[in-house]
Motif scaffolding. Structure first.
Motif, PDB file in Angstrom:
ATOM      1  N   MET A   1       8.656 -11.248  15.673  1.00 59.93           N
ATOM      2  CA  MET A   1       9.740 -10.364  16.093  1.00 59.93           C
ATOM      3  C   MET A   1       9.150  -9.118  16.780  1.00 59.93           C
ATOM      4  O   MET A   1       8.817  -9.162  17.920  1.00 59.93           O
ATOM      5  CB  MET A   1      10.603  -9.939  14.913  1.00 59.93           C
ATOM      6  CG  MET A   1      11.492 -10.983  14.283  1.00 59.93           C
ATOM      7  SD  MET A   1      12.886 -11.588  15.240  1.00 59.93           S
ATOM      8  CE  MET A   1      13.851 -10.194  15.609  1.00 59.93           C
ATOM      9  N   GLN A   2       9.046  -8.040  16.011  1.00 60.14           N
ATOM     10  CA  GLN A   2       8.569  -6.784  16.593  1.00 60.14           C
ATOM     11  C   GLN A   2       7.745  -6.013  15.581  1.00 60.14           C
ATOM     12  O   GLN A   2       7.752  -6.332  14.397  1.00 60.14           O
ATOM     13  CB  GLN A   2       9.747  -5.941  17.069  1.00 60.14           C
ATOM     14  CG  GLN A   2      10.733  -5.570  15.979  1.00 60.14           C
ATOM     15  CD  GLN A   2      11.991  -4.953  16.553  1.00 60.14           C
ATOM     16  OE1 GLN A   2      12.234  -4.987  17.722  1.00 60.14           O
ATOM     17  NE2 GLN A   2      12.804  -4.385  15.689  1.00 60.14           N
ATOM     18  N   ASN A   3       7.058  -5.006  16.040  1.00 57.66           N
ATOM     19  CA  ASN A   3       6.233  -4.172  15.190  1.00 57.66           C
ATOM     20  C   ASN A   3       7.114  -3.095  14.550  1.00 57.66           C
ATOM     21  O   ASN A   3       7.613  -2.210  15.238  1.00 57.66           O
ATOM     22  CB  ASN A   3       5.109  -3.543  16.023  1.00 57.66           C
ATOM     23  CG  ASN A   3       4.162  -2.718  15.186  1.00 57.66           C
ATOM     24  OD1 ASN A   3       4.416  -2.433  14.018  1.00 57.66           O
ATOM     25  ND2 ASN A   3       3.064  -2.316  15.793  1.00 57.66           N
ATOM     26  N   TYR A   4       7.281  -3.175  13.246  1.00 52.61           N
ATOM     27  CA  TYR A   4       8.149  -2.223  12.541  1.00 52.61           C
ATOM     28  C   TYR A   4       7.684  -0.783  12.701  1.00 52.61           C
ATOM     29  O   TYR A   4       8.482   0.145  12.679  1.00 52.61           O
ATOM     30  CB  TYR A   4       8.267  -2.594  11.062  1.00 52.61           C
ATOM     31  CG  TYR A   4       6.977  -2.517  10.290  1.00 52.61           C
ATOM     32  CD1 TYR A   4       6.588  -1.341   9.665  1.00 52.61           C
ATOM     33  CD2 TYR A   4       6.146  -3.618  10.165  1.00 52.61           C
ATOM     34  CE1 TYR A   4       5.412  -1.260   8.951  1.00 52.61           C
ATOM     35  CE2 TYR A   4       4.967  -3.557   9.443  1.00 52.61           C
ATOM     36  CZ  TYR A   4       4.605  -2.379   8.836  1.00 52.61           C
ATOM     37  OH  TYR A   4       3.437  -2.301   8.127  1.00 52.61           O
ATOM     38  N   LYS A   5       6.382  -0.571  12.879  1.00 55.82           N
ATOM     39  CA  LYS A   5       5.855   0.784  13.001  1.00 55.82           C
ATOM     40  C   LYS A   5       6.316   1.480  14.279  1.00 55.82           C
ATOM     41  O   LYS A   5       6.214   2.686  14.394  1.00 55.82           O
ATOM     42  CB  LYS A   5       4.327   0.772  12.929  1.00 55.82           C
ATOM     43  CG  LYS A   5       3.806   0.395  11.563  1.00 55.82           C
ATOM     44  CD  LYS A   5       2.299   0.367  11.551  1.00 55.82           C
ATOM     45  CE  LYS A   5       1.785  -0.109  10.213  1.00 55.82           C
ATOM     46  NZ  LYS A   5       0.330  -0.271  10.235  1.00 55.82           N
ATOM     47  N   GLU A   6       6.846   0.717  15.212  1.00 52.41           N
ATOM     48  CA  GLU A   6       7.365   1.296  16.455  1.00 52.41           C
ATOM     49  C   GLU A   6       8.813   1.761  16.330  1.00 52.41           C
ATOM     50  O   GLU A   6       9.323   2.429  17.228  1.00 52.41           O
ATOM     51  CB  GLU A   6       7.244   0.276  17.593  1.00 52.41           C
ATOM     52  CG  GLU A   6       5.809  -0.052  17.949  1.00 52.41           C
ATOM     53  CD  GLU A   6       5.682  -1.133  18.996  1.00 52.41           C
ATOM     54  OE1 GLU A   6       6.718  -1.643  19.483  1.00 52.41           O
ATOM     55  OE2 GLU A   6       4.536  -1.494  19.326  1.00 52.41           O
ATOM     56  N   LEU A   7       9.465   1.419  15.228  1.00 58.79           N
ATOM     57  CA  LEU A   7      10.869   1.809  15.028  1.00 58.79           C
ATOM     58  C   LEU A   7      10.946   3.225  14.452  1.00 58.79           C
ATOM     59  O   LEU A   7      10.323   3.525  13.425  1.00 58.79           O
ATOM     60  CB  LEU A   7      11.571   0.831  14.089  1.00 58.79           C
ATOM     61  CG  LEU A   7      11.744  -0.590  14.599  1.00 58.79           C
ATOM     62  CD1 LEU A   7      12.310  -1.480  13.496  1.00 58.79           C
ATOM     63  CD2 LEU A   7      12.666  -0.604  15.819  1.00 58.79           C
TER      64      LEU A   7
END
Length: 121
Positions: A1-7
């Motif tokens: 999916m995506q890198n949670y740290k970028e949210l």
């Protein structure tokens, strides 16, 4: 999916979790397995579920974990209120942390709404 740290919502909820750990470190010893533990676990559950949702294969799964995060935010808000009512945190600290949690809740709702709109189109 995506890198949670970028949210942004993950970063904000992680920072608030660190703040909760700091303020709850001075709660009475008899609360170690009660309120201290409950507040910390409910608050840590927010960024943890965002991270877990980011690793899921579908947007519907991601929404599910964001919804769990939202429930944990409501739970943390209550435990913070209880800590305030019991005199474990000052009114000023309570208000600041409550505002942070409410910002996180708004961000979660916004993200859930945004993702739902992409699924339904």
């Amino acid at each position: 999916m995506q890198n949670y740290k970028e949210l942004i919502v993950w970063a904000k909820s992680h920072q608030t979790t660190l703040n909760i750990y700091k303020i709850s470190a001075v709660f009475p010893k008899e609360e170690q397995y009660g309120l201290t533990s409950q507040l910390r676990r409910s608050k840590a559950s927010i960024p943890a579920n965002i991270a877990e949702g980011c690793g899921r294969p579908s947007q519907k799964d991601f929404i599910h974990f964001l919804s769990i995060s939202l429930g944990s935010a409501n739970e943390a808000e209550y435990f913070l209120l209880l800590a305030n009512d019991l005199g474990y945190v000052s009114q000023k600290t309570y208000e600041a942390l409550k505002d942070e949690i409410n910002q996180i809740k708004a961000m979660l709702i916004s993200l859930i709404t945004k993702i739902r709109s992409t699924i339904n189109t």
